[in-house]
Write an enzyme that holds these catalytic residues in place. Structure first.
Site, PDB file in Angstrom:
ATOM      1  N   GLY A 321       0.821  -1.208   0.000  1.00 31.31           N
ATOM      2  CA  GLY A 321       0.000   0.000   0.000  1.00 31.31           C
ATOM      3  C   GLY A 321       0.850   1.252   0.000  1.00 31.31           C
ATOM      4  O   GLY A 321       0.521   2.242  -0.651  1.00 31.31           O
ATOM      5  N   TRP A 324       2.252   1.628  -3.443  1.00 31.87           N
ATOM      6  CA  TRP A 324       1.215   2.110  -4.357  1.00 31.87           C
ATOM      7  C   TRP A 324       1.191   3.634  -4.382  1.00 31.87           C
ATOM      8  O   TRP A 324       0.956   4.235  -5.426  1.00 31.87           O
ATOM      9  CB  TRP A 324      -0.156   1.587  -3.917  1.00 31.87           C
ATOM     10  CG  TRP A 324      -1.299   2.145  -4.713  1.00 31.87           C
ATOM     11  CD1 TRP A 324      -1.761   1.711  -5.923  1.00 31.87           C
ATOM     12  CD2 TRP A 324      -2.147   3.255  -4.363  1.00 31.87           C
ATOM     13  NE1 TRP A 324      -2.829   2.476  -6.339  1.00 31.87           N
ATOM     14  CE2 TRP A 324      -3.088   3.425  -5.396  1.00 31.87           C
ATOM     15  CE3 TRP A 324      -2.193   4.113  -3.259  1.00 31.87           C
ATOM     16  CZ2 TRP A 324      -4.062   4.420  -5.366  1.00 31.87           C
ATOM     17  CZ3 TRP A 324      -3.164   5.104  -3.234  1.00 31.87           C
ATOM     18  CH2 TRP A 324      -4.084   5.246  -4.271  1.00 31.87           C
ATOM     19  N   HIS A 325       1.459   4.253  -3.245  1.00 31.13           N
ATOM     20  CA  HIS A 325       1.406   5.714  -3.188  1.00 31.13           C
ATOM     21  C   HIS A 325       2.537   6.370  -3.958  1.00 31.13           C
ATOM     22  O   HIS A 325       2.392   7.516  -4.404  1.00 31.13           O
ATOM     23  CB  HIS A 325       1.439   6.185  -1.732  1.00 31.13           C
ATOM     24  CG  HIS A 325       0.122   6.080  -1.045  1.00 31.13           C
ATOM     25  ND1 HIS A 325      -0.293   4.935  -0.401  1.00 31.13           N
ATOM     26  CD2 HIS A 325      -0.886   6.975  -0.886  1.00 31.13           C
ATOM     27  CE1 HIS A 325      -1.499   5.140   0.116  1.00 31.13           C
ATOM     28  NE2 HIS A 325      -1.882   6.365  -0.168  1.00 31.13           N
ATOM     29  N   GLY A 326       3.653   5.712  -4.104  1.00 35.22           N
ATOM     30  CA  GLY A 326       4.748   6.356  -4.819  1.00 35.22           C
ATOM     31  C   GLY A 326       5.969   5.467  -4.904  1.00 35.22           C
ATOM     32  O   GLY A 326       6.179   4.578  -4.069  1.00 35.22           O
ATOM     33  N   PHE A 474      -0.402  10.363  -7.438  1.00 35.92           N
ATOM     34  CA  PHE A 474      -0.477   8.935  -7.198  1.00 35.92           C
ATOM     35  C   PHE A 474      -1.340   8.257  -8.240  1.00 35.92           C
ATOM     36  O   PHE A 474      -1.345   7.049  -8.326  1.00 35.92           O
ATOM     37  CB  PHE A 474      -1.004   8.641  -5.799  1.00 35.92           C
ATOM     38  CG  PHE A 474      -0.226   9.358  -4.716  1.00 35.92           C
ATOM     39  CD1 PHE A 474       1.141   9.379  -4.744  1.00 35.92           C
ATOM     40  CD2 PHE A 474      -0.891  10.020  -3.697  1.00 35.92           C
ATOM     41  CE1 PHE A 474       1.860  10.045  -3.753  1.00 35.92           C
ATOM     42  CE2 PHE A 474      -0.186  10.677  -2.704  1.00 35.92           C
ATOM     43  CZ  PHE A 474       1.196  10.694  -2.742  1.00 35.92           C
TER      44      PHE A 474
END
Length: 474
Positions: A321, A324-326, A474
């Site tokens: 997770g 996923w943000h960066g 994102f």
């Protein structure tokens, strides 16, 4: 196209009128809404539209093939291919540079100087959001929880402009059935829609912009020149800034969708009132939390295995997770902090259960202590989320305890803004609903005057120009 702009106001006014005029005619309505959504998305760069269209076609064909295939092995093979294709596209645009740089750096650390081609890849706006929505569509089809609709309906679902760029992550089962409805425009919940839009605009244009310019951007850009007190309040301010920015976007998105006759799932529920990190994730970016739970944590095994396997699944879910943000190690550390905190929450619950004790009842003092700890764990993680590098994050945390001195950036207005935004989280929902209900009973002319006055106030308090929403990256 940004929500708090004149361009979007004109765009939405045209879409609103055309949407309701065409709603009785299903095919023209769908075609118009799809075209409007692509105009909205391509406003940044028309090339993005090609990527979105390609993702739409590929995922729809995969879902249709899965639905038509009776052999379980064949269905699974198509699913794996579709998931791999989605992740490959996301990986190329979002993670190629990160992994290539990490490989080069790792090899250099062991004495190997290897040249890996570094291609400058432009990250398309919102690719993470529409990729996750496409994945949920294909996976739900595989699980026989969804029957593929027409290509036109799926294209509109994936591109529907209110949620396209930064969520909420709406499932196909939540939005597709609404395309077949025929809502009455005279029965719109306009009071709720306008409340959400005004609140979202205020949070983004006024609160988020003020905190960013007053302290957050200055301290995180030059931590070596900030005092301990300035760093502390910059961390608190960023916690409020990212909440105001992201919840502001989703408030506007949900409000705009309501005005068009659609209901999106709630995405934020006073997250800074949480007394544990587990509760925080039930209140923060709720559509992503549910996605990670249903499509990552549960398939990994969830809590069905041993205690250690449950901890592993929690940690992997949060690490992925974070990624996923960066594409940065700072996001991995952010996910690791949350994963560790969730494991601790789980360990405490398991220990309590093993002792055969009943539910823990919080005393006022215990409730405050639990809130204080949870809030500061979240704030600690935000340091890594906001910092450009791990080195900068460690410098901030080090100077938080060692750089005592004057703090000219910590002004009374800054402190009041942070305190007020935190206090607002504890306002009972029924009070908000009471105000909303009172507004809805005013004559239309009075409602319009209040709405116009609110927008004028936001415009006067906000800066010249509005920066993109944080989650656009994102």
């Amino acid at each position: 196209m940004l929500f708090p702009t004149v361009e979007f106001a004109i765009f939405f006014s045209i879409v609103f009128v055309a949407c309701w005029l065409l709603r009785p005619f299903p095919l023209p309505w769908r075609l118009f809404m799809l075209a409007a959504s692509y105009v909205f998305y391509c406003w940044w760069d028309w090339h993005y539209g090609l990527l979105l269209a390609g993702s739409t076609l590929a995922n729809h064909l995969a879902a249709r093939a899965i639905h038509a295939t009776r052999d379980e092995r064949g269905r699974r093979a198509i699913l794996i291919g579709a998931v791999a294709a989605n992740l490959a596209a996301l990986g190329w645009f979002k993670y190629y540079g990160f992994f290539a740089s990490s490989v080069v750096g790792g090899l250099r650390d062991v004495g190997l100087d290897v040249a890996v081609p570094l291609v400058q890849v432009v990250l398309p706006v919102g690719i993470s959001f529409f990729t996750f929505m496409a994945l949920s569509y294909v996976i739900d089809t595989y699980r026989r929880e969804l029957s593929p609709p027409s290509l036109l309906d799926f294209a509109l679902y994936l591109a529907f402009f209110p949620h396209l760029v930064a969520g909420p992550i709406v499932r196909a089962s939540e939005l597709l059935p609404q395309f077949a409805l025929h809502p009455d425009p005279r029965r719109l919940d306009s009071a709720q829609a306008f409340r959400l839009i005004v609140a979202g605009m205020f949070k983004k244009v006024v609160v988020s912009s003020f905190l960013a310019g007053a302290i957050v951007d200055r301290v995180f850009a030059a931590p070596a020149s900030a005092s301990s007190l300035e760093i502390l309040f910059a961390i608190y301010a960023y916690a409020i800034q990212i909440y105001a920015d992201f919840s502001g976007y989703t408030d506007i998105a949900i409000g705009c969708a309501l005005l068009l006759g659609f209901r999106f799932p709630q995405n934020f529920d006073a997250p800074y009132t949480s007394r544990s990190v587990q509760e925080f994730w039930r209140r923060w970016h709720m559509s992503l939390s549910r996605w990670l739970r249903d499509y990552l944590y549960v398939p990994l095994g969830g809590n069905r295995g041993s205690t250690l396997q449950t901890y592993r699944n929690l940690m992997l879910t949060m690490l992925l997770g974070g990624l996923w943000h960066g594409a940065s190690w700072t996001f991995v550390v952010w996910g690791g902090i949350h994963g560790s905190a969730l494991c601790v929450d789980r360990w405490q619950a398991d220990r309590h259960e093993r002792r055969g004790l009943g539910p823990v009842v919080d005393t006022p003092a215990r409730a405050v202590l639990r809130w204080f700890v949870a809030f500061h764990v979240v704030c600690l993680a935000w340091v890594f989320f906001r910092a450009e590098t791990l080195t900068a994050a460690w410098q901030l945390l080090t100077r938080l305890f060692t750089a005592w001195g004057p703090a000219p950036l910590v002004t009374p207005l800054l402190v009041a803004t942070i305190v007020a935004m935190l206090a607002a989280q504890f306002v009972p929902p029924r009070f908000v609903l009471t105000v909303q209900s009172a507004y809805s009973r005013f004559p239309w002319a009075v409602q319009g005057a209040i709405l116009g006055g609110a927008f004028l106030l936001i415009d006067s308090l906000g800066p010249v120009g509005v920066a993109p929403f944080i989650y656009f990256q994102f």
